[in-house]
Scaffold this active site. Structure first.
Site, PDB file in Angstrom:
ATOM      1  CG  ASP A  39      -1.968   0.999   1.275  1.00  0.00           C
ATOM      2  OD1 ASP A  39      -2.827   0.942   0.387  1.00  0.00           O
ATOM      3  OD2 ASP A  39      -1.967   1.860   2.174  1.00  0.00           O
ATOM      4  CD  GLU A  75      15.145 -13.458   4.492  1.00  0.00           C
ATOM      5  OE1 GLU A  75      14.246 -14.005   5.183  1.00  0.00           O
ATOM      6  OE2 GLU A  75      15.739 -12.420   4.830  1.00  0.00           O
TER       7      GLU A  75
END
Ligand code: GLC
Length: 567
Positions: free
Chosen positions: A219, A278
């Protein structure tokens, strides 16, 4: 070869999922309500997932369902790791996720890093601590200007109207510092210059990634970092909103609007990206209201976001030359940085395109303003016809497309909603002058006549009432009905997948185009759109899908209609 008949993309069968996906936005308050309290919930969503699988989407993006006082419909988060009890529990989410995975649907959640709720523990700690404390350093607290600090620290205005600063009362009862909120006063902006804030978000992202979400929609991704010293803004339309900056150079824009698109934001994004990387196969999409396109493309460089919403496309004119330009520019600019373009026509912040496209351009409200019940009535038949055409044009383009819940039903904007129902903070903050975004957020009609909310639940309760005209758009009235908008969407998504259009080889098809039409070829499929006024002859080939239900080889393609033809 003329420039526009060159291939702008080449077939890429090994594309990563986010580059080609059709991503369906669920607005949890309004999708489906299992407990009948009038507000949608996760159990309701889980119970309706099969219908999304049958629609043929690849992924769902959820607007926020985290713990929140709901001052901005969940974009004011007080706990990033907890599902708000009004929507269910974290366990309900796990059940939902599992079911979605079993249906082959990926899940994207909405992360709101620009601001928290004022009820978040970080903000509560900040206002209960002294000026200059490490707790206050999570946010932008400043002394006011004026002899007694009675004036806001700068001239920034809230996107929802009114000043972007509010003053607190200190613990000893004296008038205190001011805090920044680019949105509602219940949404204080975080201070991304503070490494502790970035550390917190690393862990929030990991929390949801470990649960198995496929990615994030981020956002206000262009607003997180503010210009050092928080100088006054120098471009000043009444609300200091983002559109006017598009004519400036990058540097001028950064100086003029010191809270959008600052260079420092890219470091914050790269940090998000390192966390995402990751984990395998995850992606982020930026809500970055940036223009022009080359500037926006900086958000999707290889070590930043994977993609960003294409708001210039969404807000563009309904005109062949304008659409051709924005599509070409989008593909070219995104390709330069190794990203794919996204396409979108509707979301929870704008007027539904089935209504928007029925408004004359000169009467079209600015993004976020909404249609006032006293405005001239949109031409809803024309709007729906154009919306079906515009979506059919969009879904053949290479890249990924975002759909907003209810558009597959052709749902119009509920623009007649009375003021007493309006909940968007824009409405209150501008004293009703800007009517706001509630009109696109009304609960979905699933089964005509099942309660007052047509199967949104069985009780008929509804946090925003459905207008009378929603009944005829109910999903059950369209299911299996040839020519319905729902069946059109299903067919489009099916053919799109079959022909690999998301990763396709795309070029404009000048040979089929004149000033009132647009045509392109993607993986051997011709997509032809007639903007009118005259009907046009149908090219030879097998019709795969068309908005013009009764189209046959002898017929012509009418105005505001689209056909996909296998050449
Ligand atoms: C984004 C959201 C919008 C929200 C605002 C503040 O623009 O899409 O709904 O009000 O951010 O979080």
């Amino acid at each position: 070869m003329s420039e526009s008949s060159q291939f702008l993309t080449t077939n890429n069968p090994a594309a990563e999922w986010w580059r080609t996906s059709v991503i369906y936005q669920i607005y949890p308050r309004s999708f489906a309500d299992a407990d009948g309290d009038g507000l949608g919930d996760l159990k309701g969503i889980t119970s309706r997932l099969d219908s999304l699988a049958s629609l043929g989407i690849d992924a769902i993006w959820f607007s926020p369902f985290f713990k929140s006082p709901q001052k901005d419909a969940g974009y004011d988060i007080s706990d990033y790791r907890l599902i708000d009890p009004i929507f269910g529990t974290n366990e309900d989410f796990e059940i939902l996720l599992e079911k979605a995975k079993s249906l082959g649907i990926r899940i994207i959640v909405d992360i709101v890093p620009n601001h928290t709720s004022d009820q978040h523990a970080w903000f509560q700690a900040a206002i209960n601590s002294a000026p200059g404390s490490s707790e206050r350093a999570y946010y932008h607290f400043k002394d006011g200007k004026g002899v007694n600090g009675e004036l806001p620290p700068n001239n920034w205005q809230s996107i929802f109207g009114g000043p972007a600063w509010s003053r607190i009362t200190e613990a000893d009862g004296s008038p205190g510092q001011w805090y920044l909120h680019l949105f509602d006063s219940s949404q204080p902006d975080l201070n991304w210059e503070n490494p502790a804030v970035a550390d917190e978000f690393d862990e929030i992202l990991r929390f949801w990634l470990r649960k198995g979400v496929d990615g994030f929609r981020v956002d206000v991704a262009h607003g997180m970092v503010k210009r050092a010293g928080l100088p006054d803004a120098t471009i000043y339309d009444e609300n200091l909103r983002e559109r006017p900056i598009s004519n400036l150079t990058m540097q001028e824009a950064e100086e003029a609007v010191p809270y959008w698109g600052q260079p420092g934001v890219h470091e914050a994004i790269r940090r998000f990206r390192r966390v995402i990387d990751e984990f395998e196969d995850r992606a982020m999409c930026a809500e970055a209201s940036m223009s022009p396109l080359p500037r926006l493309a900086m958000w999707v460089r290889p070590d930043e976001y994977h993609q960003s919403f294409n708001f210039d496309y969404m807000h563009g004119e309904y005109d062949p030359a304008a659409i051709k330009k924005i599509v070409t520019d989008s593909i070219v600019e995104y390709t330069k940085v190794g990203a794919s373009s996204t396409w979108v026509m509707s979301n929870h912040d704008g007027i539904r395109h089935a209504t928007r496209l029925g408004i004359a351009p000169e009467n079209t409200p600015r993004p976020g303003d909404g249609i006032h019940p006293t405005d001239p009535a949109p031409d809803e038949a024309l709007g729906l016809r154009r919306a079906r055409a515009a979506t059919s044009f969009m879904l053949g383009l290479p890249g990924s497309s975002y759909l907003y819940q209810g558009e597959e039903l052709g749902l119009p904007e509920a623009w007649q909603l009375e003021g007493k129902y309006r909940q968007d903070p824009t409405y209150a903050r501008t004293k009703g002058e800007r009517i706001g975004r509630d009109g696109c957020r009304v609960p979905l009609p699933w089964e005509a006549g099942v309660g007052a909310a047509n199967g949104f639940n069985t009780t008929g309760e509804s946090w925003l009432p459905q207008p009378a005209n929603y009944r005829v758009f109910s999903r059950n009235l369209q299911e299996g009905v040839a020519g319905s908008t729902l069946e059109l969407y299903k067919r489009l998504l099916k053919e799109r997948k079959l022909f690999g259009l998301g990763a396709g080889a795309f070029r404009w098809a000048d040979e089929y185009q004149d000033k009132n039409t647009l045509a392109y070829i993607n993986n051997g499929v011709l997509v032809l759109m007639n903007f009118g006024p005259d009907a046009i002859a149908l090219p030879a080939g097998e019709v795969l899908v068309t908005t013009q239900h009764d189209l046959t080889a002898e017929r012509e393609l009418e105005h505001d209609q689209v056909v996909w033809i296998k050449l």
